[in-house]
Design a protein around this motif. Structure first.
Motif, PDB file in Angstrom:
ATOM      1  N   VAL A  95       2.536  -1.533   5.635  1.00 10.93           N
ATOM      2  CA  VAL A  95       2.570  -0.491   4.634  1.00 10.93           C
ATOM      3  C   VAL A  95       2.213  -1.036   3.237  1.00 10.93           C
ATOM      4  CG1 VAL A  95       4.183   0.949   5.881  1.00 10.93           C
ATOM      5  CG2 VAL A  95       5.055  -0.723   4.252  1.00 10.93           C
ATOM      6  N   GLY A  96       1.953  -2.342   3.150  1.00  8.54           N
ATOM      7  CA  GLY A  96       1.592  -2.952   1.884  1.00  8.54           C
ATOM      8  C   GLY A  96       0.156  -2.646   1.488  1.00  8.54           C
ATOM      9  N   THR A  97      -0.227  -3.106   0.337  1.00 11.83           N
ATOM     10  CA  THR A  97      -1.579  -2.852  -0.170  1.00 11.83           C
ATOM     11  C   THR A  97      -2.568  -3.916   0.255  1.00 11.83           C
ATOM     12  OG1 THR A  97      -1.027  -4.010  -2.219  1.00 11.83           O
ATOM     13  CG2 THR A  97      -0.694  -1.613  -2.163  1.00 11.83           C
TER      14      THR A  97
END
Length: 146
Positions: free
Chosen positions: A143-145
């Motif tokens: 879910v990180g960038t």
């Protein structure tokens, strides 16, 4: 093999001198600074860092673990388990797993659980030889960038 399991907390010189090198060998994507931040945060969340010392005072293995209350019962979850590469196949891992099992019993746990990467076949053989079973699949969603 005679080992002395010792819990080590962030701020103790043994964290950087003994535990960090072994965990960085297991988790090469971590930098020393990343590890230091992780150790402080995870310890605050209940992670215990247990170093296994041989009779000469050398740290030969490390386990990180925590007791969790789950809907399946209380468990001792092992986040990391690593033996120094130069000391493998000497019974160290077996001794450390036995220590963790006793800690789990003392803490009222019903099981010891851990995850192992799908490609780590040597670890799988080790766990199976110690009567551990594959009881679930672990799924992830980034879910990180990154």
């Amino acid at each position: 093999m005679s080992l002395t399991p010792t819990d080590v907390a962030p701020g103790d010189r043994r964290m950087s001198a003994h535990i960090r090198p072994l965990l960085l060998a297991l988790r090469p994507a971590l930098t020393e600074a990343d590890f230091d931040r992780f150790a402080v945060e995870a310890h605050a969340q209940g992670l215990t860092f247990t170093a296994a010392y041989d009779t000469h005072g050398h740290c030969v293995a490390v386990a990180t673990h925590r007791v969790l209350a789950t809907s399946r019962g209380r468990i001792l979850f092992v986040d990391d388990l690593v033996t120094d590469a130069t000391c493998r196949s000497a019974g160290i891992g077996t001794t450390l797993v036995a220590h963790l099992t006793e800690r789990a019993r003392a803490a009222g746990c019903v099981r010891v659980e851990l995850d192992s990467g799908t490609t780590n076949l040597a670890a799988h053989r080790f766990y199976h030889a110690r009567r551990m079973t594959v009881s679930a699949l672990h799924f992830t969603l980034n879910v990180g960038t990154d």
